[in-house]
Structure formats: structure tokens, C-alpha cells
Scaffold this motif. Structure first.
Motif, PDB file in Angstrom:
ATOM      1  N   THR A  92       0.831  -1.204   0.000  1.00 41.69           N
ATOM      2  CA  THR A  92       0.000   0.000   0.000  1.00 41.69           C
ATOM      3  C   THR A  92       0.864   1.251   0.000  1.00 41.69           C
ATOM      4  O   THR A  92       0.574   2.231  -0.699  1.00 41.69           O
ATOM      5  N   LEU A  93       1.948   1.231   0.784  1.00 40.63           N
ATOM      6  CA  LEU A  93       2.848   2.381   0.829  1.00 40.63           C
ATOM      7  C   LEU A  93       3.485   2.657  -0.527  1.00 40.63           C
ATOM      8  O   LEU A  93       3.746   3.815  -0.875  1.00 40.63           O
ATOM      9  N   ALA A 101      -2.222   6.222   2.504  1.00 38.97           N
ATOM     10  CA  ALA A 101      -1.911   4.874   2.981  1.00 38.97           C
ATOM     11  C   ALA A 101      -2.081   4.781   4.492  1.00 38.97           C
ATOM     12  O   ALA A 101      -2.633   3.803   5.021  1.00 38.97           O
ATOM     13  N   GLY A 154      -4.733  -0.152  -4.523  1.00 43.47           N
ATOM     14  CA  GLY A 154      -4.262   0.476  -3.300  1.00 43.47           C
ATOM     15  C   GLY A 154      -5.314   0.438  -2.201  1.00 43.47           C
ATOM     16  O   GLY A 154      -4.992   0.252  -1.020  1.00 43.47           O
ATOM     17  N   GLY A 158      -4.719  -1.681   1.198  1.00 44.10           N
ATOM     18  CA  GLY A 158      -4.792  -0.905   2.434  1.00 44.10           C
ATOM     19  C   GLY A 158      -5.809  -1.464   3.406  1.00 44.10           C
ATOM     20  O   GLY A 158      -5.527  -1.629   4.603  1.00 44.10           O
TER      21      GLY A 158
END
Length: 299
Positions: A92-93, A101, A154, A158
């Protein structure tokens, strides 16, 4: 003395320190990825560095005999879930800006409440269910599904990371009854090397000295943050220390601006406070529930 004002201040300080260390580690993750390091390499060095740090502390302190455990199976389960959560968090980062994030990670208490009701059969009143619903509304505000504002992958990684982290919180409730904090962190770090080492051999590649230093720094920062986080829970109640985690958004915003020249978009400014408020209320209601349970047990 547990419960004294000094120990409570120490617990808060440790939690704030762990948040700052994790936030700095997250910056390092984005920097090394931009310089060619793969997710597999980052995961390996995160756990390798942590294992080195924890092993050094144990070896120079209580000794490795203090790490004996009768709950090896529980540590294996924690390792599997923890590695999954870490992989999704790091992914996610790499997909999203720091602030977005981090904000998605704040949905963890929402999932923890749902899991607590379904798995542990904890009593969950309408107030906490309302907080859960409010939190999901905040997630929708931040992500704006279908708008293309945040990549769907994402969003999935997340929220998946938040769900797995909530599972870990459930596991640690049982492991923490018999295992010391250093023991839990040590076994997680060491057991992680079993699947990560052969995978790392397949994806390892040469890097400039700066990238190697950053990779090692990621592991050391992550290990130190994990120790501080675990210790904070030994000195203070969850309701006292967990709200400190929300300072991560301040660090993510600051680092995003200073290092990557990005600021949260308008929807994040609106949705993040909703998610934070939901999480804080859930933590407070858990505190009230435990206090009432203790009072009934005494009387």
C-alpha cells in the motif's frame, strides 16, 4: 510501579516514539523502492534488521533462555498473519501517498470490533456498531470508489492490511497472556526469515551503498518501533496508548510534504477525521466495557 503517573507517561512516550519510528521507516520504504529495491527485498531486510536488533537486546540482557515458549504454534500463526499484514501494508505504501496509505490503516479498530464480536463473541452494543458504520463512511469519503482518485488495488491492499492487523490484535490478546513482549517480537522476526530468506535469494539484486544502508535502517527502525509499541501496552491500558497511533497522520503529512512534495487531497482531509473519531470512540467504549466488567467482578 504499574499504573503510576510515571509509568503511564512512559507508556504514552513509548507509543509516540513507536509511531514516529514507524513513520520514518515508511519514508525509507518509499525511498528504496524508488531506487530499485523490490517489495521482497524490503520485507526481508525489515525482518532481518529487526531480528538482529531484538537478538542483540536479548543476548545482552535476559539471555536467550528467556525466549523459551510453550506456544510455538501460536507464534507460527502470528507470523503468517503478521507477514501477510506487513506485505499488504508495504505494498500500500508503494501504491499510495503516505497520508492516504496511513489513513486507510486507521480502519483497523473497525475490523477489530467486527472480529471481536464474531470470533471472541464480545458484547458489542449499538454505539460501537454505529461507530463501525461511521468509520466505513469515512473510508468511502477518503477512497471515493469509482472516481479513480485512489487506485483500486491500493484501496484493496490498504483495507486488507488493516483487516490482517486487526486479526493480529486478536491473536496478541491470547499470546500476551503468557508471553513477554520481547519473546513475541523475537519469534515473529526469526520465524519470518524461514519463508523470506529463500524468496529473497530469488529477487536479490545489487544496489548502491545508500540503498543497502536504507534497507538495514528499515529493519532497525521497524524492530525498535515494534519493541516500543509492545512495551507501551505493558505499561499502559490499550485505551490510553492506542489513541497515540493517530499521530501517524501528522508524521505522514509532514514527511509527504518535506520528502515527496505531496499533500493529502481534499477528500482525505474530510474523511480522515471521521475515521479517527470512529476509532477513538471504539477504543473508549472498549475501555468502558472493561471497566464495568472489572467493577462487576469486584462486587
Amino acid at each position: 510501579m504499574p499504573g503510576s503517573s510515571e509509568s503511564l507517561s512512559h507508556a504514552i512516550g513509548l507509543r509516540l516514539t513507536s509511531v514516529a519510528l514507524f513513520a520514518t521507516m515508511n519514508v525509507g520504504i518509499k525511498l528504496v523502492e524508488a531506487r530499485g529495491a523490490s517489495l521482497g527485498e524490503i520485507l526481508f531486510w525489515r525482518q532481518f534488521g529487526a531480528a538482529l536488533l531484538v537478538g542483540s537486546i536479548v543476548g545482552g540482557g535476559p539471555g536467550f533462555g528467556s525466549l523459551r515458549t510453550r506456544r510455538f504454534g501460536a507464534h507460527i500463526v502470528r507470523c503468517v498473519v503478521g507477514l501477510t499484514a506487513m506485505s499488504l501494508t508495504f505494498w500500500t505504501l508503494l501504491l499510495l501517498p503516505l497520508a492516504e496509505a496511513t489513513t486507510l490503516g486507521f480502519s483497523m479498530p473497525i475490523f477489530a470490533t467486527v472480529l471481536g464480536a464474531l470470533v471472541l463473541h464480545e458484547a458489542t452494543g449499538w454505539r460501537r456498531w454505529a461507530a463501525v458504520l461511521t468509520g466505513f463512511v469515512g473510508v468511502i469519503i477518503v477512497t471515493q470508489p469509482g472516481s479513480g482518485h485512489i487506485p483500486p488495488l491500493g484501496i484493496a491492499t490498504g483495507l486488507g492490511a488493516a483487516f490482517c492487523t486487526a486479526c493480529i490484535s486478536i491473536l496478541l490478546r491470547t499470546i500476551g497472556k503468557t508471553e513477554a513482549g520481547l519473546t513475541t517480537v523475537f519469534w515473529f522476526s526469526v520465524l519470518s526469515m524461514v519463508p523470506l530468506a529463500p524468496f529473497y535469494m530469488m529477487v536479490a539484486q545489487p544496489h548502491p551503498p545508500l540503498v543497502w544502508a536504507l534497507l538495514l535502517g528499515i529493519g532497525l527502525l521497524g524492530g525498535a518501533a515494534q519493541i516500543a509499541m509492545t512495551r507501551s501496552l505493558q505499561l499502559g491500558d490499550v485505551s490510553l496508548v492506542v489513541p497515540m497511533d493517530y499521530t501517524a497522520l501528522l508524521w505522514a503529512t509532514l514527511f509527504g510534504w518535506l520528502v515527496f512534495a505531496t499533500l493529502p487531497v481534499a477528500s482525505t482531509w474530510v474523511g480522515a477525521p471521521v475515521i479517527v473519531a470512529s476509532g477513538l470512540y471504539i477504543v473508549w467504549r472498549e475501555h468502558v466495557r472493561r471497566r464495568h466488567g472489572t467493577e462487576r467482578a469486584i462486587t
